[in-house]
Design an enzyme around this catalytic site. Structure first.
Site, PDB file in Angstrom:
ATOM      1  N   ASP A  18      80.458  -6.821  38.696  1.00  0.00           N
ATOM      2  CA  ASP A  18      81.878  -6.575  38.145  1.00  0.00           C
ATOM      3  C   ASP A  18      82.099  -5.123  37.570  1.00  0.00           C
ATOM      4  O   ASP A  18      82.760  -4.963  36.627  1.00  0.00           O
ATOM      5  CB  ASP A  18      82.068  -7.830  36.940  1.00  0.00           C
ATOM      6  CG  ASP A  18      81.802  -9.277  37.284  1.00  0.00           C
ATOM      7  OD1 ASP A  18      82.320  -9.430  38.481  1.00  0.00           O
ATOM      8  OD2 ASP A  18      81.172  -9.944  36.511  1.00  0.00           O
ATOM      9  N   LYS A  43      83.626  -2.309  41.666  1.00  0.00           N
ATOM     10  CA  LYS A  43      83.535  -1.683  42.953  1.00  0.00           C
ATOM     11  C   LYS A  43      84.635  -1.818  43.824  1.00  0.00           C
ATOM     12  O   LYS A  43      84.764  -0.921  44.620  1.00  0.00           O
ATOM     13  CB  LYS A  43      82.156  -2.104  43.410  1.00  0.00           C
ATOM     14  CG  LYS A  43      80.835  -2.175  42.786  1.00  0.00           C
ATOM     15  CD  LYS A  43      79.664  -2.711  43.453  1.00  0.00           C
ATOM     16  CE  LYS A  43      79.667  -4.152  43.556  1.00  0.00           C
ATOM     17  NZ  LYS A  43      79.830  -4.863  42.185  1.00  0.00           N
ATOM     18  N   GLY A  44      85.355  -2.742  43.736  1.00  0.00           N
ATOM     19  CA  GLY A  44      86.539  -3.071  44.600  1.00  0.00           C
ATOM     20  C   GLY A  44      87.536  -1.977  44.443  1.00  0.00           C
ATOM     21  O   GLY A  44      87.900  -1.321  45.468  1.00  0.00           O
ATOM     22  N   GLY A  74      83.945 -11.122  43.630  1.00  0.00           N
ATOM     23  CA  GLY A  74      85.365 -11.182  43.518  1.00  0.00           C
ATOM     24  C   GLY A  74      85.844  -9.833  43.187  1.00  0.00           C
ATOM     25  O   GLY A  74      85.646  -9.393  42.218  1.00  0.00           O
ATOM     26  N   THR A  99      88.395  -7.233  42.729  1.00  0.00           N
ATOM     27  CA  THR A  99      89.871  -7.340  42.073  1.00  0.00           C
ATOM     28  C   THR A  99      90.497  -5.876  42.552  1.00  0.00           C
ATOM     29  O   THR A  99      89.767  -4.921  42.235  1.00  0.00           O
ATOM     30  CB  THR A  99      90.008  -7.514  40.747  1.00  0.00           C
ATOM     31  OG1 THR A  99      89.251  -8.744  40.253  1.00  0.00           O
ATOM     32  CG2 THR A  99      91.583  -7.723  40.479  1.00  0.00           C
ATOM     33  N   GLN A 116      77.964  -7.688  43.875  1.00  0.00           N
ATOM     34  CA  GLN A 116      77.153  -7.875  42.583  1.00  0.00           C
ATOM     35  C   GLN A 116      76.438  -6.768  42.361  1.00  0.00           C
ATOM     36  O   GLN A 116      77.072  -5.746  42.329  1.00  0.00           O
ATOM     37  CB  GLN A 116      75.924  -9.130  42.973  1.00  0.00           C
ATOM     38  CG  GLN A 116      76.454 -10.587  43.031  1.00  0.00           C
ATOM     39  CD  GLN A 116      76.940 -10.733  44.286  1.00  0.00           C
ATOM     40  OE1 GLN A 116      76.385 -10.599  45.345  1.00  0.00           O
ATOM     41  NE2 GLN A 116      78.022 -11.567  44.602  1.00  0.00           N
ATOM     42  N   ARG A 138      85.208 -17.428  34.226  1.00  0.00           N
ATOM     43  CA  ARG A 138      84.338 -17.618  33.023  1.00  0.00           C
ATOM     44  C   ARG A 138      84.450 -16.117  31.783  1.00  0.00           C
ATOM     45  O   ARG A 138      84.574 -15.163  32.723  1.00  0.00           O
ATOM     46  CB  ARG A 138      82.833 -17.680  33.523  1.00  0.00           C
ATOM     47  CG  ARG A 138      82.403 -19.065  33.903  1.00  0.00           C
ATOM     48  CD  ARG A 138      81.054 -19.233  34.387  1.00  0.00           C
ATOM     49  NE  ARG A 138      80.618 -18.441  35.450  1.00  0.00           N
ATOM     50  CZ  ARG A 138      79.517 -18.234  35.961  1.00  0.00           C
ATOM     51  NH1 ARG A 138      78.521 -19.009  35.324  1.00  0.00           N
ATOM     52  NH2 ARG A 138      79.293 -17.461  37.182  1.00  0.00           N
ATOM     53  N   LEU A 176      86.745   3.007  31.334  1.00  0.00           N
ATOM     54  CA  LEU A 176      86.589   4.066  30.126  1.00  0.00           C
ATOM     55  C   LEU A 176      87.556   3.815  28.957  1.00  0.00           C
ATOM     56  O   LEU A 176      87.282   3.833  27.887  1.00  0.00           O
ATOM     57  CB  LEU A 176      86.690   5.476  30.494  1.00  0.00           C
ATOM     58  CG  LEU A 176      86.432   6.730  29.323  1.00  0.00           C
ATOM     59  CD1 LEU A 176      85.135   6.660  28.880  1.00  0.00           C
ATOM     60  CD2 LEU A 176      86.838   8.088  29.720  1.00  0.00           C
ATOM     61  N   ASP A 177      88.657   3.413  29.500  1.00  0.00           N
ATOM     62  CA  ASP A 177      89.844   3.166  28.363  1.00  0.00           C
ATOM     63  C   ASP A 177      89.441   2.127  27.513  1.00  0.00           C
ATOM     64  O   ASP A 177      90.099   1.958  26.319  1.00  0.00           O
ATOM     65  CB  ASP A 177      91.181   3.020  29.089  1.00  0.00           C
ATOM     66  CG  ASP A 177      91.014   2.111  30.141  1.00  0.00           C
ATOM     67  OD1 ASP A 177      90.197   2.095  31.012  1.00  0.00           O
ATOM     68  OD2 ASP A 177      91.884   1.019  30.177  1.00  0.00           O
TER      69      ASP A 177
HETATM   70  P1  IMP Z   1      75.059 -16.985  42.724  1.00  0.00           P
HETATM   71  O1  IMP Z   1      75.238 -15.386  43.297  1.00  0.00           O
HETATM   72  O2  IMP Z   1      76.526 -18.026  42.942  1.00  0.00           O
HETATM   73  O3  IMP Z   1      74.053 -17.796  43.055  1.00  0.00           O
HETATM   74  O4  IMP Z   1      74.736 -16.862  41.072  1.00  0.00           O
HETATM   75  C1  IMP Z   1      73.575 -16.169  40.673  1.00  0.00           C
HETATM   76  C2  IMP Z   1      74.087 -15.272  39.452  1.00  0.00           C
HETATM   77  O5  IMP Z   1      74.741 -14.176  39.888  1.00  0.00           O
HETATM   78  C3  IMP Z   1      75.003 -15.921  38.384  1.00  0.00           C
HETATM   79  O6  IMP Z   1      74.486 -15.447  36.944  1.00  0.00           O
HETATM   80  C4  IMP Z   1      76.245 -15.698  38.667  1.00  0.00           C
HETATM   81  O7  IMP Z   1      77.032 -15.472  37.433  1.00  0.00           O
HETATM   82  C5  IMP Z   1      75.964 -13.989  39.187  1.00  0.00           C
HETATM   83  N1  IMP Z   1      76.809 -13.429  40.170  1.00  0.00           N
HETATM   84  C6  IMP Z   1      77.158 -13.823  41.448  1.00  0.00           C
HETATM   85  N2  IMP Z   1      78.086 -13.053  41.940  1.00  0.00           N
HETATM   86  C7  IMP Z   1      78.535 -12.475  40.784  1.00  0.00           C
HETATM   87  C8  IMP Z   1      79.478 -11.450  40.889  1.00  0.00           C
HETATM   88  O8  IMP Z   1      80.205 -11.083  41.783  1.00  0.00           O
HETATM   89  N3  IMP Z   1      79.817 -10.648  39.616  1.00  0.00           N
HETATM   90  C9  IMP Z   1      78.892 -11.020  38.664  1.00  0.00           C
HETATM   91  N4  IMP Z   1      77.879 -11.821  38.490  1.00  0.00           N
HETATM   92  C10 IMP Z   1      77.758 -12.546  39.589  1.00  0.00           C
END
Ligand code: IMP
Length: 451
Positions: free
Chosen positions: A19, A22-23, A46, A48, A230, A309, A338-339
């Site tokens: 998060d 990177k998108g 995900g 965005t 990730q 979440r 940064l903002d």
């Molecule tokens: P999994 O990748 O669904 O198996 O989740 C394993 C851990 O990685 C959990 O703590 C998720 O919240 C975290 N996680 C998986 N994908 C992302 C992402 O794109 N951003 C942030 N955390 C992620």
């Protein structure tokens, strides 16, 4: 064709727990590349991207598809839920984005099946299990099957008999395990087979030997951007195990997950927020709670783009960023959001750790217990009582914001090449004469024009 001087391959990897933004970075850099390839993860990611006020969330298809001419590749290291892919393809088509000739899906990528989600949900909720707080997308069980050499790959979707037998055999085992251990309801092989046949028809036109395509492109002098999902601290080997995802999120995964060899990589760009966040369980040494945490969460809209979440938030952590820089060989860093720090009187920056009262050298504890014992040592930097939102020029930043960035860069011994001051593409500051600009193939004149 021999290698030409123009061949370039740059990796963008997250330096924290995902998060990082990177998108936006990939979307911004896409016009400098001919190809954008995702190398690991699945629809747990995900990304965005906001363009012209319109929000796009991409989970499997690289963000590069949204702008310019670049072709998008889902590499062999990705695990693909075909239902999610088809849904994403439909969403892009509805937004008028052409996929024909621009999207390529690796024939060697692994396929997520409904039993992967069933097993993951059941195991996460089972009493006595360490709850990772996964995204419940079946990512872990699908990588387990890959490594156990019993996975289904995209190419197998096109052998109907093999597909049917695979699903039947797998379900015999998975239903038995899920029923016996977690009292889960059994899944039906026939309906899964029918739906996967339909998905295979939809995805078929895009399936290719993407490693061959990318290597051909590289040899023809084209530019390739590898997009990580990730972040480093969720890497299966180097992250805060077992609170990690199941793939190699670090730059090394860029090679294995696409089939481009290490000698093809020109550079690695890290992406970090100006602070830190984490979703799910696991150690987070600089985590904050209380009103300042709430303020950062609200201002930064720190709610998962996939699961919604609330994200845990904390201060920027230089020892962990140094760890990320080292593991990825990062030579250029992008700082995002940064903002979000605007208006804070004082900004703590974790510069070191103490463990059992002693300063810690540059090794990060390998155990959760060790990580949880770390005591962050903070330097308190002066905040800026001004808005940086939407700024586009380095010289327009408040002096304290520049001091903050300079401090981070000098402690990491790394250039900061881009600073993001808002979600839109143009809400970005380009630092002049960076390594990044040379990796982008930008001419000196274009670089000077930016500065
Ligand atoms: P999994 O990748 O669904 O198996 O989740 C394993 C851990 O990685 C959990 O703590 C998720 O919240 C975290 N996680 C998986 N994908 C992302 C992402 O794109 N951003 C942030 N955390 C992620």
């Amino acid at each position: 064709m021999p290698k030409t001087a123009k061949s370039r391959c740059v990796i963008v990897a997250g330096a924290q727990w995902g998060d990082e933004g990177k998108g936006k970075v990939v979307d911004l850099l896409a016009r400098h590349f001919d190809w954008i390839a995702r190398y690991q993860g699945g629809h747990n990611a995900g990304h965005t991207v906001i363009i012209g006020g319109r929000k796009h969330i991409l989970q499997l298809i690289p963000c590069g598809i949204l702008g310019g001419e670049a072709r998008a590749v889902i590499g062999n290291g990705v695990v693909i839920d075909p239902a999610a892919l088809v849904q994403e393809m439909d969403g892009l088509a509805a937004a008028g984005i052409e996929l024909e000739g621009r999207l390529f899906v690796s024939n060697r990528a692994q396929v997520i099946l409904p039993y992967h989600r069933m097993l993951e949900l059941a195991a996460e909720n089972a009493p006595g299990r360490v709850k990772i707080g996964t995204t419940s997308r079946g990512i872990g069980p699908s990588y387990e099957d890959k490594m156990g050499r019993r996975g289904l790959r995209v190419v197998d979707l096109y052998e109907p008999e093999l597909l049917r037998t695979h699903i039947e055999n797998a379900l015999r085992e998975k239903n038995a395990v899920a029923g016996a251990l977690y009292q889960a309801q059994p899944l039906d092989a026939g309906s899964i087979y029918e739906s996967y046949l339909e998905y295979s028809r939809r995805i078929g036109p895009y399936v290719a030997d993407t490693a061959a395509l990318l290597n051909r492109a590289w040899r023809a002098g084209e530019a390739i951007l590898l997009e990580g999902a990730q972040g480093t601290l969720l890497d299966i080997d180097h992250g805060t195990y077992p609170f990690v995802t199941s793939s190699s999120t670090t730059a090394g995964g860029g090679c294995t997950g696409t089939g481009l060899g290490p000698t093809r990589i020109s550079g690695v760009i890290g992406v970090s927020k100006a602070y830190a966040t984490r979703v799910g369980g696991g150690p987070f040494p600089t985590e904050l709670e209380g009103p300042v945490a709430d303020q950062l969460r609200e201002r930064g809209n720190e709610f998962g783009s996939v699961t919604g979440r609330p994200r845990r938030v904390g201060w920027i952590d230089l020892p962990l960023l140094r760890y990320a820089v080292r593991l990825n060989g990062m030579e250029s860093l992008v700082i995002t959001k940064l903002d979000v720090l605007d208006g804070l009187a004082e900004i703590p920056v974790c510069v070191d750790y103490r463990l059992d009262g002693q300063p810690l050298a540059d090794e990060i504890p390998a155990t959760v217990a060790g990580l949880e014992k770390l005591e962050p040592v903070y330097a308190k930097l002066t905040g800026w009582q001004a808005s940086t939102a939407g700024l586009k020029r380095l010289e327009d930043l408040p002096r304290a914001a520049r001091a903050y960035l300079d401090f981070v860069a000098s402690r990491l011994e790394l250039e900061i090449s881009l600073i993001s001051t808002g979600p839109e593409r143009n809400e970005t500051i380009w630092a002049p004469h960076s390594r990044l600009e040379s990796w982008l193939g930008m001419e000196r004149a274009e670089q000077t024009a930016r500065s």
